[in-house]
Scaffold this active site. Structure first.
Site, mmCIF file in Angstrom:
data_model
loop_
_atom_site.group_PDB
_atom_site.id
_atom_site.type_symbol
_atom_site.label_atom_id
_atom_site.label_comp_id
_atom_site.label_asym_id
_atom_site.label_seq_id
_atom_site.Cartn_x
_atom_site.Cartn_y
_atom_site.Cartn_z
ATOM 1 C CE LYS A 39 -4.077 2.128 2.396
ATOM 2 N NZ LYS A 39 -5.064 1.752 1.421
ATOM 3 C CD GLU A 128 -18.590 -3.446 7.141
ATOM 4 O OE1 GLU A 128 -17.545 -2.840 6.739
ATOM 5 O OE2 GLU A 128 -18.394 -4.682 6.848
ATOM 6 N NE ARG A 156 -19.537 -3.782 2.799
ATOM 7 C CZ ARG A 156 -18.165 -3.604 2.770
ATOM 8 N NH1 ARG A 156 -17.631 -3.470 3.853
ATOM 9 N NH2 ARG A 156 -17.755 -2.850 1.772
#
Length: 384
Positions: A39, A128, A156
């Protein structure tokens, strides 16, 4: 299962990656290509601190220095920071409070409490539904979870909200960050649907603060005894109040407030989009302003029926303004009340239209959706 595996492949070696993709694309059957990347690859500051540089905003590429349009002391705070600071303040007073977030401790500023009280904050990863059910379990055992999930990603956990919170009237607080239009993150991240998909669920309280001080008061209200499942939604970015550290005090649940009076048009807004309404009204000449009333509804559920009855009796024209889809939210709730009680007001609804809104700044997207101050003012003038 006859799945063919390839990798891991260096995702930063574009030539090799293209070669591998060409080699496997014609193969029959299921294939799994494992690509490894770093990343922030290619920019040293981002490689060294991926979390901080996940969404850095404006910065000087040579020095890595963040660029802010105003000094921090002159800016209203971000709503997420007010949430984080207030949560810690409440947790220091109330030993039952715990914090839960699905992999967004810095994004929602729960890292503030996490730093001071690591034993009372839980990052459950990108899960979630589990975050809501886990919060429900702690609530059932007597704790008071503040579960912070981005509005778009709360979709979700819809089943979990119904089955693991609302049915049992569990005392927990669902904080929906990034509600409404969020800007450049685009259609996957706009918190457009929460008002519409949460409103039909029984046993929920749904609120949205007008500004940072109202967010603090709603958070304080939500942690009072026997409040049930309490939803607070607020947007990404900065609010409108620089001096936001107001006293913590409760607000009456299900009650809105009149921000200004008028005699012809009533504008009903929910949440910080109300500041656009104020800009719109302030842009009218003094004579016109006298005809426009503005109400901050505060709560979508329970909605303030006393306030709505007053509006229906006094005004022939009503405008609703919300930072969410226009179908199923505040405007729909107002229309339902008026129809159920045989009122005949003319109602204009302003909100996100029935489309997926693309990328752009919040200001640009509000203009496109006719939710900006200029568009709201135009609607007011049409009614006048």
């Amino acid at each position: 299962m006859d799945i063919r595996y390839f990798g891991p492949t260096d995702g930063h070696d574009v030539v090799e990656l293209v070669r591998v993709l060409r080699a496997i694309k014609e193969m029959k059957g299921p294939k799994l290509l494992h690509i490894h990347t770093v990343k922030g690859k290619g920019y040293a500051p981002a490689e060294e601190n991926a979390t901080v540089w996940h969404a850095p905003g404006k910065f000087d590429e040579d020095t890595g220095q963040r660029i802010d349009d105003k000094p921090a002391t002159q800016c209203p705070p971000r709503f997420q920071d007010v949430f984080g600071e207030t949560l810690l303040e409440l947790a220091q007073q109330n030993p039952r409070i715990v914090g839960v977030t699905p992999a967004m401790p810095t994004g929602c500023s729960m890292n503030i409490m996490m730093h001071e009280m690591p034993e009372r904050t839980f990052d459950v990863g990108i899960a979630e539904g589990h975050a809501v059910t886990f919060s429900g379990g702690m609530a059932k055992d007597g704790l008071l979870p503040f579960c912070n999930i981005y509005s778009s990603f709360m979709q979700r956990a819809y089943d979990n909200i119904i089955h693991d919170a609302a049915i049992m009237r569990l005392n927990m607080v669902l904080c929906l960050d990034r509600a409404g239009l969020v800007g450049e993150d685009g259609p996957t991240h706009h918190g457009a649907f929460d008002l519409a998909f949460l409103r039909p669920i029984p046993n929920l309280t749904i609120a949205s603060p007008y500004d940072e001080t109202e967010l603090r008061r709603l958070m304080f209200t939500a942690q009072q005894k026997d409040m049930g499942t309490f939803v607070i939604r607020y947007p990404r970015g900065r609010g409108s109040v620089v001096d936001w550290r107001c006293p913590l005090e409760a607000v009456p649940v299900g009650k809105g407030r009149k921000l200004r009076d008028g005699d012809h048009v009533a504008v009903l807004s929910l949440g910080p989009i109300g500041t656009e309404v104020e800009k719109a009204i302030n842009g009218l000449d003094d004579a016109m302003q006298q005809h426009v009333a503005h109400y901050d509804m505060r709560f979508l559920k329970p909605i303030d029926t006393t306030l709505l009855a007053e509006v229906a009796q006094r005004f022939t024209h009503v405008i609703t303004v919300e930072d969410g889809v226009v179908s199923g939210g505040l405007g729909s709730a107002v229309l339902e009340f008026l129809a159920d009680n045989a009122h005949t007001c003319h109602v204009r609804r302003i909100g996100i239209p029935d489309t997926f809104v693309e990328h752009g700044t919040v200001a640009q997207l509000r203009e496109i959706c006719h939710m900006d101050a200029t568009s709201i003012q135009r609607t007011i003038l049409d009614c006048l």
